[in-house]
Write a protein that holds these residues in place. Sequence first.
Motif, PDB file in Angstrom:
ATOM      1  N   SER A   3       2.392   8.339  -0.377  1.00  0.00           N
ATOM      2  CA  SER A   3       3.749   8.684  -0.775  1.00  0.00           C
ATOM      3  C   SER A   3       4.308   7.604  -1.705  1.00  0.00           C
ATOM      4  O   SER A   3       3.754   6.502  -1.814  1.00  0.00           O
ATOM      5  N   THR A   4       5.409   7.928  -2.370  1.00  0.00           N
ATOM      6  CA  THR A   4       6.015   6.966  -3.296  1.00  0.00           C
ATOM      7  C   THR A   4       7.518   6.870  -3.052  1.00  0.00           C
ATOM      8  O   THR A   4       8.174   7.847  -2.689  1.00  0.00           O
ATOM      9  N   ILE A   5       8.028   5.664  -3.270  1.00  0.00           N
ATOM     10  CA  ILE A   5       9.463   5.391  -3.155  1.00  0.00           C
ATOM     11  C   ILE A   5      10.023   5.219  -4.559  1.00  0.00           C
ATOM     12  O   ILE A   5       9.445   4.515  -5.391  1.00  0.00           O
ATOM     13  N   ARG A   6      11.133   5.881  -4.830  1.00  0.00           N
ATOM     14  CA  ARG A   6      11.805   5.754  -6.119  1.00  0.00           C
ATOM     15  C   ARG A   6      13.201   5.187  -5.862  1.00  0.00           C
ATOM     16  O   ARG A   6      13.986   5.775  -5.101  1.00  0.00           O
ATOM     17  N   VAL A   7      13.492   4.039  -6.481  1.00  0.00           N
ATOM     18  CA  VAL A   7      14.792   3.383  -6.309  1.00  0.00           C
ATOM     19  C   VAL A   7      15.576   3.532  -7.606  1.00  0.00           C
ATOM     20  O   VAL A   7      15.197   2.969  -8.641  1.00  0.00           O
ATOM     21  N   MET A   8      16.645   4.337  -7.563  1.00  0.00           N
ATOM     22  CA  MET A   8      17.522   4.497  -8.724  1.00  0.00           C
ATOM     23  C   MET A   8      18.725   3.572  -8.559  1.00  0.00           C
ATOM     24  O   MET A   8      19.422   3.635  -7.548  1.00  0.00           O
ATOM     25  N   LEU A   9      18.947   2.737  -9.553  1.00  0.00           N
ATOM     26  CA  LEU A   9      20.013   1.743  -9.486  1.00  0.00           C
ATOM     27  C   LEU A   9      21.167   2.051 -10.439  1.00  0.00           C
ATOM     28  O   LEU A   9      22.238   1.461 -10.330  1.00  0.00           O
TER      29      LEU A   9
ATOM     30  N   ALA B 152       3.321   1.934  -4.849  1.00  0.00           N
ATOM     31  CA  ALA B 152       4.082   2.847  -4.000  1.00  0.00           C
ATOM     32  C   ALA B 152       5.571   2.870  -4.305  1.00  0.00           C
ATOM     33  O   ALA B 152       6.303   3.687  -3.753  1.00  0.00           O
ATOM     34  N   ILE B 153       6.038   1.992  -5.183  1.00  0.00           N
ATOM     35  CA  ILE B 153       7.481   1.914  -5.419  1.00  0.00           C
ATOM     36  C   ILE B 153       7.763   1.696  -6.900  1.00  0.00           C
ATOM     37  O   ILE B 153       7.007   1.021  -7.599  1.00  0.00           O
ATOM     38  N   SER B 154       8.830   2.312  -7.374  1.00  0.00           N
ATOM     39  CA  SER B 154       9.242   2.131  -8.770  1.00  0.00           C
ATOM     40  C   SER B 154      10.757   2.175  -8.843  1.00  0.00           C
ATOM     41  O   SER B 154      11.427   2.659  -7.929  1.00  0.00           O
ATOM     42  N   THR B 155      11.299   1.671  -9.946  1.00  0.00           N
ATOM     43  CA  THR B 155      12.753   1.682 -10.147  1.00  0.00           C
ATOM     44  C   THR B 155      13.075   2.321 -11.491  1.00  0.00           C
ATOM     45  O   THR B 155      12.246   2.318 -12.417  1.00  0.00           O
ATOM     46  N   ASP B 156      14.285   2.860 -11.599  1.00  0.00           N
ATOM     47  CA  ASP B 156      14.688   3.425 -12.887  1.00  0.00           C
ATOM     48  C   ASP B 156      14.930   2.333 -13.918  1.00  0.00           C
ATOM     49  O   ASP B 156      14.863   2.581 -15.129  1.00  0.00           O
ATOM     50  N   VAL B 157      15.158   1.087 -13.459  1.00  0.00           N
ATOM     51  CA  VAL B 157      15.325  -0.023 -14.392  1.00  0.00           C
ATOM     52  C   VAL B 157      14.019  -0.303 -15.125  1.00  0.00           C
ATOM     53  O   VAL B 157      13.996  -0.492 -16.351  1.00  0.00           O
TER      54      VAL B 157
ATOM     55  N   ASP C 179      27.431  -2.313 -14.010  1.00  0.00           N
ATOM     56  CA  ASP C 179      27.650  -1.946 -12.606  1.00  0.00           C
ATOM     57  C   ASP C 179      26.382  -2.073 -11.767  1.00  0.00           C
ATOM     58  O   ASP C 179      26.370  -1.654 -10.606  1.00  0.00           O
ATOM     59  N   LEU C 180      25.305  -2.623 -12.349  1.00  0.00           N
ATOM     60  CA  LEU C 180      24.053  -2.780 -11.615  1.00  0.00           C
ATOM     61  C   LEU C 180      24.280  -3.577 -10.328  1.00  0.00           C
ATOM     62  O   LEU C 180      24.900  -4.643 -10.353  1.00  0.00           O
ATOM     63  N   PHE C 181      23.801  -3.052  -9.221  1.00  0.00           N
ATOM     64  CA  PHE C 181      23.883  -3.670  -7.882  1.00  0.00           C
ATOM     65  C   PHE C 181      25.289  -3.670  -7.298  1.00  0.00           C
ATOM     66  O   PHE C 181      25.527  -4.319  -6.267  1.00  0.00           O
ATOM     67  N   SER C 182      26.253  -2.977  -7.931  1.00  0.00           N
ATOM     68  CA  SER C 182      27.622  -3.023  -7.409  1.00  0.00           C
ATOM     69  C   SER C 182      27.714  -2.446  -5.998  1.00  0.00           C
ATOM     70  O   SER C 182      28.635  -2.776  -5.247  1.00  0.00           O
TER      71      SER C 182
END
Length: 652
Positions: A2-8, A94-99, A124-127
């Motif tokens: 499986s994969t994790i997608r982190v949208m920031l 297994a993990i990626s970010t939109d950044v 607003d990144l990480f707000s």
Amino acid sequence: MSTIRVMLLPSLKIEVDGATVALRGAKNRAFVVFLAFKAGRPVQREHLAQLLWPDSEPARARASLRQSLTQLRKAFGEDLLRTTSDAVEIPEAAISTDVSQLANDLEKGRATREIIAKLQSLPDLFSDIDSVGLEFGDWLQETRARVQAELLERTERLVSGDSLGAQDRLALARAAIMLDDLNEVAIRAQIIALAELNDHSAALRTYNQFYARIEEELGVEPSPETQQVAVRIKLMEAADEVPAPPPATAVAAPAPLTLVAVLPFQRLGPSTLPDYVVLGMLEVITCKMASFPAPAVISSNSTRHYLDTAPSTTQVHRDLGANYVLTGTIQTRDRMALLTLQLCDCVTGHVRWAATREIPVSGLFEAGLDLAEDIARTLELSLNAAELERSRGLPDEHLEPNHLVLQAKDRMFRLALPEFSEAKDLLDRALQRGPNFAPAHALAAEWHAINVWQGWSENLGRSRVALEEHARKAIYLAPNNGRAMAQWGHHLIALERDFDGALSLFERALQLCPNDSEALIWTVPTLAHSGQAQRAVENGKKAFVLSPCDPFVFRNEHFLSLAHYASGDYAEAAALGLSCFRRAPAYGSNLRVTIASLVAGDRSGEARELAQHHNLAEPGFSVGKFRNAMGFRDAKQQAAYVNNLLSAGVTA
């Protein structure tokens, strides 16, 4: 696996195999973000415990870490979260970010609307997770700066190349300028793109604004490369001004561009003022006026040759095609310089505005920028009034977007439904003729806001979407326009009651335009509602000083009335509110603040009379609906305000 997608961007969202995962607690979300940036590298448990629970005893911090890991395992599964007795890791695959995806897209030369929107939201990144703790906050700040620097570097390379069209490079450059408003690479790219789109006037206006700003703030000039770009555009602009042969067949003439010419001031009587003082004042006044969205100002390169001459307005109109001309004189005596100024209509010869200023001769050159700002600020209102009057006699095909916006604003603030509907039609026409004219989008956002606040909207959801779209477009098209930014902050309260977001926008807006009356006045209601009443009063008073003859003074009176009410000065609040009522009796928001001020000031009889008028003017209004819509951030203040309205007889 499986994969994790982190949208920031624009806000934090976590997905596993495309399905959104709702993690409870800011620390759990912060945990995942930290591991995403450390993907493929084991992170020591001791470090994580200290980072996320710095105020807890070591044993308690480790216990909190174990609880958090249990929740993450349930959300992600054992194969995505690898743990040992000493460390925690998420495999890189297994993990990626939109950044990281944004960086890859920019590297590959892509510039979609989504990419540009993500760049614009980088501040607003990480707000969502910036309140976890001081140590974690330091990591966020460092990571945010690194991410922004990397993305800016890629953006600079992209806008400096030729793989994208001018429109895409312009949009990307403006997004980069939102992140760093002194980024010369992005500003130069914006200037070049505007020139390629044949908007030479806007390109040179951008250059002049940048030149004036870095000279004032940093004491430097633009790089030779940027100056050469400006020279090439000026040559192209000069070539464009060569008269074309008449067409063989009659065609409809395009709408002429409204132009203002600033002439060098004439030296009267015995004078030892050197040329550079007079020409320096010409430069700074022209640069300041170039910041207006409209009318356009003619380059000082085209007006400096009038030094020590006194051309007639007819000659300036014939030479430069100017519709208005600003002239002035300087007379020195006893170490003082007396300046006289006149703004004339080149066609009729009528004086539209005149003023005098007295300045010590020793400070004349240094005062040039302050004088320019003072002149430009006053001129803007006079020019708008003149253009509104002139536009009423122009044929439809000669109406510029700015003319339509001025007419729409005139109708909007009569606050009568028929004229209000006419204003919407005028704005639609303005946006058809100038889809990228930022002031039209800003006023359209305000139109939808008033439509909501006055209770005239038949579809609140659609109105709010339109408000947001136009407000964001206004800022996107004019990212350095503090006025549009402050207006968007004001609208955020109506849309989302986002006080923190609004206050952040106000800070940025007033850094850009600290002496703009419109930018200042838009901050007043939110400051008043958010517990900063004294600052609201100060900003409101300053706006009055900067624009004492504002055509929409009734709105400014209402906003300042609210500020005084929030500060506890009920007498002043009522006086301003009643003055606004006399100017705009259908302004519902003002009626309510004035009623509450009269009740709080023990003037219940007057309050009840005004409440009867309010109920007739706004038959669909009820305090119950209003209570949950907007108002004071503090629950006690809001309750007191509501009770004041109810006690006066406003419809419950």
